[in-house]
Scaffold this active site. Structure first.
Site, short mmCIF file in Angstrom:
data_model
loop_
_atom_site.label_atom_id
_atom_site.label_comp_id
_atom_site.label_asym_id
_atom_site.label_seq_id
_atom_site.Cartn_x
_atom_site.Cartn_y
_atom_site.Cartn_z
N SER A 215 5.37 -2.27 3.50
CA SER A 215 5.98 -2.49 2.19
C SER A 215 7.37 -1.88 2.18
CB SER A 215 5.13 -1.83 1.10
OG SER A 215 5.14 -0.42 1.27
N THR A 216 8.16 -2.21 1.19
CA THR A 216 9.51 -1.65 1.07
C THR A 216 9.46 -0.13 1.02
OG1 THR A 216 10.40 -3.61 -0.03
CG2 THR A 216 11.57 -1.55 -0.39
N ASP B 75 20.61 -0.88 -20.12
CA ASP B 75 21.87 -1.32 -20.72
C ASP B 75 21.88 -0.94 -22.21
OD1 ASP B 75 24.08 -2.60 -21.71
OD2 ASP B 75 23.53 -4.61 -21.01
N HIS C 179 8.38 18.19 -17.36
CA HIS C 179 7.44 17.36 -16.59
C HIS C 179 6.01 17.44 -17.12
CE1 HIS C 179 6.26 14.69 -13.52
NE2 HIS C 179 7.06 15.11 -12.56
#
Length: 450
Positions: A271-272, A394, A162
């Site tokens: 907000s979400t 992907d 990190h």
């Protein structure tokens, strides 16, 4: 039955070009993390054609060659954290022939269980993430593991230091690698090419000295060893909640109704993130139950790139996150009928109040956190983000079936990501003891019906 892992190969992957040595200084954002537990992710891909011959001859060679090419654009990832005797802080150094560790393995675990919506022992995930090479003298930046589940699929495990990179930078690299692997050619996508200019981070005063002084070991103050992790209880299980866009809207409308009917109506920032994080926090507090006066709190990471003046470019390489905390609170606030609304009000206020000071006062924020955290407090934090776009990773075999942040086990944390279907949903990962998880799952589902 406990699943078994067979390690097939451990190799080193070097950047495809062999450039000159490269040194990158750590900023105060990086220094916060240099002793803390690395971030561990597992990205699962369903592939019925994943036979051992196909895995050995196509999947592994494609991943390794594209990783080598990608590292040429992300040289620090092949390097190591070191702390030279004349330097005041650690730095990230790349030398010729430096490489990342790449493990190839095969597992007999049940792929559908690890990627589904039922709870399972969290110990099933640990064989799928590689170790990070860390000693007193140096620490690797990142390591990778690709694991085959015969005729079911495969997964890519990533362990990242990190102090080298935050979630945004990690995801940026993974997108670059995935694009390179899928197209089988080197990429020059500008928004995925990192910039290493450390002058975009303005360090106020002696902030770096304050960051390095925390967490030192008196007998070896320059040790780069990670602080010991807590031992994981064997009855800890995993569960992933998939909230649809409609679920989130139902929760949002509920908060609007409760707020307008309350004695102190106030327009909230729904907000979400505010809605879903508040919902998870409320359910977790209720699932634990116990003394209503027990201390609880929450915290979440704040991406400071857009908050700083001037803003930091989105493709900046490294950490640029601070944190927002709210504590100590009492569990009772969130156990009653208005518990969800109370949480949403607080989280809304926390988000509304974010500005440049959340970055510039990082030592003070972390100091207040450690000094005001009562023993035994239930403190919820969150890893990941719905903005990272992890389900766009992907590598040539379709979008991930599931993305899991394994390292939320190292504390009272949840993980968040955008919904896999791309229709505005949110995925929340939980890690709890089994009896507590069963209570939590009931609460999560009940709250969506009301």
């Amino acid at each position: 039955m406990v699943s078994a892992l067979n390690v097939i190969d451990v190799s080193r992957v070097t950047p495809s070009d062999s450039p000159e040595p490269f040194t990158l200084s750590l900023t105060f954002f990086d220094l916060l993390w240099y002793k803390l537990h690395p971030v561990q992710r597992v990205i699962f891909y369903r592939l019925a054609d994943a036979t051992r011959p196909f895995f050995d001859s196509v999947i592994v060679p494609n991943l390794k060659s594209s990783l080598s090419s990608s590292l040429s654009h992300y040289l620090p990832l092949a390097g190591k954290l070191v702390w030279d005797s004349l330097d005041k802080k650690p730095s990230l150094k790349y030398s010729q022939n430096d490489a990342v560790s790449f493990t190839v393995a095969e597992s007999n675990a049940e792929f559908s269980l690890l990627t589904g919506n039922k709870q399972f022992p969290t110990t099933e995930l640990y064989p799928l993430v590689p170790e990070l090479q860390v000693s007193d003298e140096s620490a690797s930046a990142v390591s990778f593991q690709v694991t085959l589940f015969p005729n079911q699929g495969f997964c890519i495990g990533v362990t990242a230091h990190h102090a080298v990179l935050d979630g945004k930078t990690t995801t940026m690299f993974l997108k670059f690698w995935a694009n390179t692997c899928k197209r089988q050619q080197d990429q020059t996508v500008n928004d995925l090419i990192p910039i290493y200019d450390r002058t975009v981070i303005k360090a106020p005063g002696d902030i770096e000295t304050k960051m390095v002084s925390g967490g030192k070991e008196p007998e070896n103050p320059r040790s780069l060893k990670i602080l010991p992790s807590q031992e994981l209880s064997p009855d800890v299980v995993r569960f992933t909640l998939d909230l649809t866009r409609e679920d989130i809207q139902t929760l949002r409308e509920r908060l609007k109704r409760e707020s307008s009917a309350s004695s102190s109506p106030k327009e909230l920032r729904l907000s979400t993130f505010v809605v879903t994080f508040s919902y998870a926090f409320t359910c977790l507090v209720r699932a634990r139950g116990g003394d209503p006066n027990r201390p609880v709190g929450y915290g979440f990471a704040v991406d400071c790139r857009s908050l700083l003046d001037p803003p930091v470019p989105s493709n900046y390489f490294g950490n640029c996150v601070s944190a927002s905390f709210r504590m100590p609170l009492t569990a009772e606030t969130f156990m009653g009928e208005e518990g969800f609304l109370s949480a949403a009000r607080m989280v809304s206020d926390s988000v509304e109040g974010l500005d440049e000071t959340v970055a510039l006062k990082l030592p003070e924020i972390m100091g207040a956190f450690t000094s005001s955290l009562p023993p035994g407090a239930q403190l919820l934090s969150v890893a990941g983000s719905t903005r990272f776009g992890v389900y766009g990773l992907d590598f040539g075999w379709g979008k991930p079936q599931r993305v899991v942040i394994v390292s939320i086990d190292q504390g009272e944390a949840i993980s968040m990501a955008e919904g896999r279907d791309g229709n505005g949903g949110v995925e929340i990962g939980f890690s709890l003891k089994k009896h507590e998880m069963e209570s939590l799952i009931d609460l999560l589902h009940q709250g969506l019906k009301s």
